[in-house]
Scaffold this active site. Structure first.
Site, PDB file in Angstrom:
ATOM      1  N   VAL A  21       2.053  -0.902   0.256  1.00  0.00           N
ATOM      2  CA  VAL A  21       2.519  -2.394   0.496  1.00  0.00           C
ATOM      3  C   VAL A  21       2.501  -2.793   1.979  1.00  0.00           C
ATOM      4  O   VAL A  21       1.919  -3.513   2.427  1.00  0.00           O
ATOM      5  CB  VAL A  21       3.834  -2.807  -0.263  1.00  0.00           C
ATOM      6  CG1 VAL A  21       4.391  -4.113   0.092  1.00  0.00           C
ATOM      7  CG2 VAL A  21       3.421  -2.672  -1.742  1.00  0.00           C
ATOM      8  N   THR A  99      13.054   4.970  -9.006  1.00  0.00           N
ATOM      9  CA  THR A  99      14.069   5.006  -9.873  1.00  0.00           C
ATOM     10  C   THR A  99      14.981   6.081  -9.565  1.00  0.00           C
ATOM     11  O   THR A  99      14.643   7.360  -9.050  1.00  0.00           O
ATOM     12  CB  THR A  99      13.559   5.239 -11.450  1.00  0.00           C
ATOM     13  OG1 THR A  99      12.592   4.390 -11.338  1.00  0.00           O
ATOM     14  CG2 THR A  99      14.657   5.147 -12.494  1.00  0.00           C
ATOM     15  N   GLU A 166       6.078  -8.762  -2.779  1.00  0.00           N
ATOM     16  CA  GLU A 166       4.596  -8.698  -2.653  1.00  0.00           C
ATOM     17  C   GLU A 166       3.968  -8.554  -4.035  1.00  0.00           C
ATOM     18  O   GLU A 166       4.655  -7.846  -4.650  1.00  0.00           O
ATOM     19  CB  GLU A 166       4.422  -7.526  -1.872  1.00  0.00           C
ATOM     20  CG  GLU A 166       2.860  -7.532  -1.383  1.00  0.00           C
ATOM     21  CD  GLU A 166       2.012  -8.701  -0.910  1.00  0.00           C
ATOM     22  OE1 GLU A 166       2.661  -9.083   0.275  1.00  0.00           O
ATOM     23  OE2 GLU A 166       1.367  -9.071  -1.477  1.00  0.00           O
ATOM     24  N   GLU A 170      -2.943  -2.693  -6.534  1.00  0.00           N
ATOM     25  CA  GLU A 170      -3.794  -1.884  -5.843  1.00  0.00           C
ATOM     26  C   GLU A 170      -5.264  -2.006  -6.195  1.00  0.00           C
ATOM     27  O   GLU A 170      -5.450  -2.056  -7.447  1.00  0.00           O
ATOM     28  CB  GLU A 170      -3.117  -0.350  -5.971  1.00  0.00           C
ATOM     29  CG  GLU A 170      -1.931  -0.239  -5.238  1.00  0.00           C
ATOM     30  CD  GLU A 170      -1.354   0.991  -5.516  1.00  0.00           C
ATOM     31  OE1 GLU A 170      -1.801   2.103  -5.672  1.00  0.00           O
ATOM     32  OE2 GLU A 170       0.086   1.062  -5.306  1.00  0.00           O
ATOM     33  N   LEU A 222      10.503  -8.944 -10.333  1.00  0.00           N
ATOM     34  CA  LEU A 222      10.988  -8.034 -11.444  1.00  0.00           C
ATOM     35  C   LEU A 222      10.253  -8.751 -12.808  1.00  0.00           C
ATOM     36  O   LEU A 222       9.616  -8.091 -13.598  1.00  0.00           O
ATOM     37  CB  LEU A 222      12.340  -7.781 -11.656  1.00  0.00           C
ATOM     38  CG  LEU A 222      13.228  -6.976 -10.704  1.00  0.00           C
ATOM     39  CD1 LEU A 222      14.658  -6.929 -11.174  1.00  0.00           C
ATOM     40  CD2 LEU A 222      12.510  -5.668 -10.449  1.00  0.00           C
ATOM     41  N   CYS A 277       4.968   0.385  -9.979  1.00  0.00           N
ATOM     42  CA  CYS A 277       5.919  -0.466 -10.056  1.00  0.00           C
ATOM     43  C   CYS A 277       6.350  -1.032 -11.432  1.00  0.00           C
ATOM     44  O   CYS A 277       7.405  -1.156 -11.824  1.00  0.00           O
ATOM     45  CB  CYS A 277       5.068  -1.988  -9.695  1.00  0.00           C
ATOM     46  SG  CYS A 277       5.208  -1.642  -7.825  1.00  0.00           S
ATOM     47  N   LYS A 280       9.121   1.277 -13.128  1.00  0.00           N
ATOM     48  CA  LYS A 280      10.287   1.320 -12.279  1.00  0.00           C
ATOM     49  C   LYS A 280      10.870   0.007 -12.538  1.00  0.00           C
ATOM     50  O   LYS A 280      12.258  -0.167 -12.444  1.00  0.00           O
ATOM     51  CB  LYS A 280       9.795   1.600 -10.760  1.00  0.00           C
ATOM     52  CG  LYS A 280      10.992   1.125  -9.972  1.00  0.00           C
ATOM     53  CD  LYS A 280      10.578   1.713  -8.422  1.00  0.00           C
ATOM     54  CE  LYS A 280       9.462   0.813  -7.841  1.00  0.00           C
ATOM     55  NZ  LYS A 280       9.933  -0.493  -7.210  1.00  0.00           N
TER      56      LYS A 280
HETATM   57  C1  UDX Z   1       6.423  -0.573  -2.104  1.00  0.00           C
HETATM   58  C2  UDX Z   1       7.760  -1.326  -2.261  1.00  0.00           C
HETATM   59  O1  UDX Z   1       8.100  -1.236  -1.039  1.00  0.00           O
HETATM   60  C3  UDX Z   1       8.307  -0.821  -3.351  1.00  0.00           C
HETATM   61  O2  UDX Z   1       9.546  -1.545  -3.606  1.00  0.00           O
HETATM   62  C4  UDX Z   1       7.504  -1.462  -4.619  1.00  0.00           C
HETATM   63  O3  UDX Z   1       8.035  -1.499  -5.787  1.00  0.00           O
HETATM   64  C5  UDX Z   1       6.351  -0.742  -4.573  1.00  0.00           C
HETATM   65  O4  UDX Z   1       5.496  -0.805  -3.553  1.00  0.00           O
HETATM   66  P1  UDX Z   1       4.934   1.222  -1.572  1.00  0.00           P
HETATM   67  O5  UDX Z   1       4.407   0.687  -0.175  1.00  0.00           O
HETATM   68  O6  UDX Z   1       4.063   1.459  -2.643  1.00  0.00           O
HETATM   69  O7  UDX Z   1       6.321   0.766  -1.995  1.00  0.00           O
HETATM   70  O8  UDX Z   1       5.780   2.792  -1.404  1.00  0.00           O
HETATM   71  P2  UDX Z   1       5.101   4.255  -0.481  1.00  0.00           P
HETATM   72  O9  UDX Z   1       3.884   4.046  -0.574  1.00  0.00           O
HETATM   73  O10 UDX Z   1       5.862   5.068  -0.723  1.00  0.00           O
HETATM   74  O11 UDX Z   1       5.785   3.533   1.114  1.00  0.00           O
HETATM   75  C6  UDX Z   1       6.803   3.585   1.482  1.00  0.00           C
HETATM   76  C7  UDX Z   1       6.854   4.241   2.905  1.00  0.00           C
HETATM   77  O12 UDX Z   1       8.202   4.122   3.399  1.00  0.00           O
HETATM   78  C8  UDX Z   1       6.756   5.748   2.959  1.00  0.00           C
HETATM   79  O13 UDX Z   1       5.702   5.771   3.755  1.00  0.00           O
HETATM   80  C9  UDX Z   1       7.897   6.183   3.669  1.00  0.00           C
HETATM   81  O14 UDX Z   1       7.766   7.416   4.692  1.00  0.00           O
HETATM   82  C10 UDX Z   1       8.667   5.059   4.423  1.00  0.00           C
HETATM   83  N1  UDX Z   1       9.977   4.975   4.638  1.00  0.00           N
HETATM   84  C11 UDX Z   1      10.734   5.413   3.282  1.00  0.00           C
HETATM   85  C12 UDX Z   1      10.219   5.053   5.899  1.00  0.00           C
HETATM   86  O15 UDX Z   1       9.640   4.829   6.770  1.00  0.00           O
HETATM   87  N2  UDX Z   1      11.785   5.061   5.977  1.00  0.00           N
HETATM   88  C13 UDX Z   1      12.636   5.321   4.983  1.00  0.00           C
HETATM   89  O16 UDX Z   1      13.886   5.234   5.108  1.00  0.00           O
HETATM   90  C14 UDX Z   1      12.158   5.408   3.665  1.00  0.00           C
HETATM   91  C1  UDX Z   2       1.361  -4.364 -10.229  1.00  0.00           C
HETATM   92  C2  UDX Z   2       1.106  -5.933 -10.556  1.00  0.00           C
HETATM   93  O1  UDX Z   2      -0.151  -6.343 -10.775  1.00  0.00           O
HETATM   94  C3  UDX Z   2       1.392  -6.325  -8.708  1.00  0.00           C
HETATM   95  O2  UDX Z   2       1.292  -7.910  -8.686  1.00  0.00           O
HETATM   96  C4  UDX Z   2       2.555  -6.019  -8.264  1.00  0.00           C
HETATM   97  O3  UDX Z   2       2.686  -6.358  -6.810  1.00  0.00           O
HETATM   98  C5  UDX Z   2       2.693  -4.474  -8.233  1.00  0.00           C
HETATM   99  O4  UDX Z   2       2.454  -3.944  -9.629  1.00  0.00           O
HETATM  100  P1  UDX Z   2      -0.528  -2.476  -9.572  1.00  0.00           P
HETATM  101  O5  UDX Z   2       0.462  -1.678 -10.398  1.00  0.00           O
HETATM  102  O6  UDX Z   2      -0.989  -2.180  -8.285  1.00  0.00           O
HETATM  103  O7  UDX Z   2       0.020  -3.976  -9.473  1.00  0.00           O
HETATM  104  O8  UDX Z   2      -1.654  -2.586 -10.690  1.00  0.00           O
HETATM  105  P2  UDX Z   2      -2.044  -3.537 -12.045  1.00  0.00           P
HETATM  106  O9  UDX Z   2      -3.496  -3.925 -11.879  1.00  0.00           O
HETATM  107  O10 UDX Z   2      -1.204  -4.352 -12.044  1.00  0.00           O
HETATM  108  O11 UDX Z   2      -2.247  -2.315 -12.964  1.00  0.00           O
HETATM  109  C6  UDX Z   2      -0.896  -1.669 -13.561  1.00  0.00           C
HETATM  110  C7  UDX Z   2      -1.282  -0.683 -14.555  1.00  0.00           C
HETATM  111  O12 UDX Z   2      -1.620  -1.385 -15.878  1.00  0.00           O
HETATM  112  C8  UDX Z   2      -2.866   0.287 -14.459  1.00  0.00           C
HETATM  113  O13 UDX Z   2      -2.213   1.355 -14.776  1.00  0.00           O
HETATM  114  C9  UDX Z   2      -3.587  -0.412 -15.099  1.00  0.00           C
HETATM  115  O14 UDX Z   2      -4.561   0.360 -15.431  1.00  0.00           O
HETATM  116  C10 UDX Z   2      -2.800  -0.798 -16.397  1.00  0.00           C
HETATM  117  N1  UDX Z   2      -3.570  -2.172 -17.065  1.00  0.00           N
HETATM  118  C11 UDX Z   2      -3.606  -3.199 -16.456  1.00  0.00           C
HETATM  119  C12 UDX Z   2      -4.205  -1.973 -18.323  1.00  0.00           C
HETATM  120  O15 UDX Z   2      -3.984  -1.068 -18.920  1.00  0.00           O
HETATM  121  N2  UDX Z   2      -4.659  -3.170 -18.794  1.00  0.00           N
HETATM  122  C13 UDX Z   2      -4.911  -4.200 -18.141  1.00  0.00           C
HETATM  123  O16 UDX Z   2      -5.288  -5.068 -18.867  1.00  0.00           O
HETATM  124  C14 UDX Z   2      -4.167  -4.342 -17.138  1.00  0.00           C
END
Ligand code: UDX
Ligand code: UDX
Length: 475
Positions: A21, A99, A166, A170, A222, A277, A280
């Protein structure tokens, strides 16, 4: 026109968390606002090094170009968290909120440890006035806690806290950031909200920038994810009935999706939803409802996750049942390990669960994924066999070592295979030469299409026994 000096001073942005993100979102802000300095920081130095290299840690179509344009101009990646906080006036928090795996709310509530640490660090390093933006998905009313931590620990600073969830998905992150359906900003201070809205307003029409109170913004994220996941679980529930009755789930989805009240999106039946997401956030919602004594509401949403677990389990059971009730020592080609196409992310990928079930049946797996590295596949499989104390038994360790191989060529994965299981809908699977695959495989040549991406008729004509989601199996 707003004349506040606070609103007119130059904006400097920092983002804590360079993940899926934080990285893409900040890269897009930097690209669209060349005059704004954007500093992305992360505790993980290896990840920062990747952001500064030619091979980014996140695979996203189009992201390389966005980063290349802004990096070195007004986009910086580093692990200098304190400096970045000190020098900026808008601080995004985009750290992960997994989680909880321990203590109160284990398995449901969000672990807010990283959020709290960030808030404390921001308070310690700040002077003057800062806007702190929650980018991470958080339980409702987390902003209250963030505000209290900031205000009680700050030495010489004042803060506004905003919620700006956000919604990017992905695989389509760049497009979603470029032309979002909406940007949501929740906050109490209209000046702070306006200041952030000005940043997005550089490339997003103002009518798409929605402003709400803090709690509505937190809850909307959420709720959005819960509704999307619910649609997938709803169509997946129907897929089970289709398999039992001879209806075709894709035809049903098309028929209901043309009703403008229902709409066609998120009705693709699959082996189950994954990603960091959906599960969780629903569990988080369930936990919140329970906390507020709303038992029926909690049960209603929990069913979305229960259905998803059922869908994954159903798929692996179907494989075993179809292959004469045993897959022991049989070779199964696993096509796709990412949780969806066009990403290298494997968090909560249904492939992990299917592979675990098949390994428990002692199958031999040959995994092919165009983007996920072997190391990551092995570490996900090891993690799913760990007990609640994080220990991996010698038996499971050995099972993964001996029964899992990872290959870089999809045709190689099919050599001598008894079956293929398609677990991610990568486009390249649609155009595979099924004749060539058929020649490589054992007979009967089973195909289990967990994403309904293969050209079913072509594969059937070639002699395969095809089992798709939401359709009875045909040979
Ligand atoms: C995001 C959102 O922040 C999360 O709440 C949402 O539900 C999913 O997407 P995401 O960017 O996917 O998370 O997570 P991740 O790719 O794990 O990146 C988080 C980063 O924060 C990691 O690179 C980790 O090293 C960093 N981090 C974590 C810090 O720099 N400081 C910390 O204290 C903890
Ligand atoms: C999701 C939300 O779409 C996004 O807005 C939020 O910010 C983060 O969570 P993401 O998890 O990156 O995004 O992908 P998404 O395209 O939503 O797919 C989630 C899962 O559902 C994937 O495993 C996908 O394959 C599945 N999916 C999605 C299905 O099985 N069928 C569908 O019709 C759509």
């Amino acid at each position: 026109m707003i004349a506040s000096p606070f609103l007119n001073s130059p904006i400097k942005i920092c983002c804590i968390g360079a993940g899926y993100v934080g990285g893409p979102t900040m890269a897009m802000i930097a690209k669209q606002c060349p005059d704004i300095q954007v500093h992305v920081v992360d505790l993980n130095q290896a990840r920062i090094d990747q952001w500064n290299s030619d091979v980014l840690p996140v695979y996203e179509p189009g992201l390389d170009d966005v980063v290349r344009e802004a990096r070195g101009r007004n986009l910086t990646f580093s692990s200098r968290v304190e400096t970045a906080i000190r020098e900026s006036n808008i601080i995004f928090i985009a750290v992960n909120t997994p989680t909880k795996s321990f203590g109160i709310g284990a398995g449901r509530a969000a672990n807010l440890e990283f959020i709290e640490k960030c808030a404390r660090q921001i308070a310690e390093c700040s002077t003057g006035h800062k806007i702190v933006v929650e980018k991470s998905t958080l339980p409702v009313r987390t902003a209250e806690a963030v505000k209290r931590i900031l205000n009680s620990s700050a030495k010489d600073a004042t803060f506004d806290v905003l919620s700006n969830p956000e919604f990017l998905a992905e695989g389509t992150a760049v497009q979603d950031l470029l032309q979002p359906d909406r940007v949501l900003i929740g906050g109490e201070s209209s000046e702070a909200v306006e200041r952030l809205a000005q940043v997005y307003g550089r490339w997003i029409p103002r009518e798409k920038i929605l402003t709400t109170n803090l709690w509505s913004s937190e809850l909307s994220k959420l709720t959005a994810n819960a509704f999307l996941a619910q649609r997938v679980s709803s169509i997946n529930a129907i897929s089970a009935l289709c398999e039992a009755t001879g209806a075709d789930v894709d035809e049903v989805a098309r028929a209901i999706g043309t009703d403008s009240r229902i709409g066609p999106k998120f009705l693709k039946s699959s082996v189950g939803f994954g990603g960091s997401c959906f599960q969780k956030d629903i569990l988080n919602l369930v936990y919140l409802c329970e906390h507020f004594g709303l038992r029926e509401v909690a049960q209603y949403w929990e069913q979305v996750v229960i259905m998803n677990d059922y869908q994954k389990r159903r798929f692996s059971e179907r494989i075993v049942r179809t292959m004469f009730h045993t897959v022991s020592d049989k070779k199964i080609a696993i096509w796709g390990f990412a949780f969806k196409k066009d990403t290298n992310d494997t968090r909560e990928s249904p492939a992990i669960h299917i592979c675990r079930d098949l390994l428990e049946e002692r199958a031999r797996l040959v995994v092919y994924d165009p983007q996920v590295p072997e190391k990551q596949i092995r570490s996900e499989l090891e993690a799913c066999f760990q007990d609640s104390n994080g220990r991996l038994s010698e038996t499971h360790k050995k099972l993964i070592e001996t029964n899992v191989s990872v290959v870089k060529d999809v045709y190689v994965s099919a050599q001598e295979a008894h079956a293929i299981a398609v677990l991610t809908e990568w486009d390249e699977f649609k155009t595979i030469d099924c004749g060539r695959v058929y020649e490589e495989m054992r007979r009967p040549a089973f195909v289990f299409d967990g994403r309904n991406v293969l050209d079913r008729k072509a594969w059937l004509d070639r002699g395969f026994e095809v089992h798709s989601i939401g359709r009875p199996g045909v040979s």
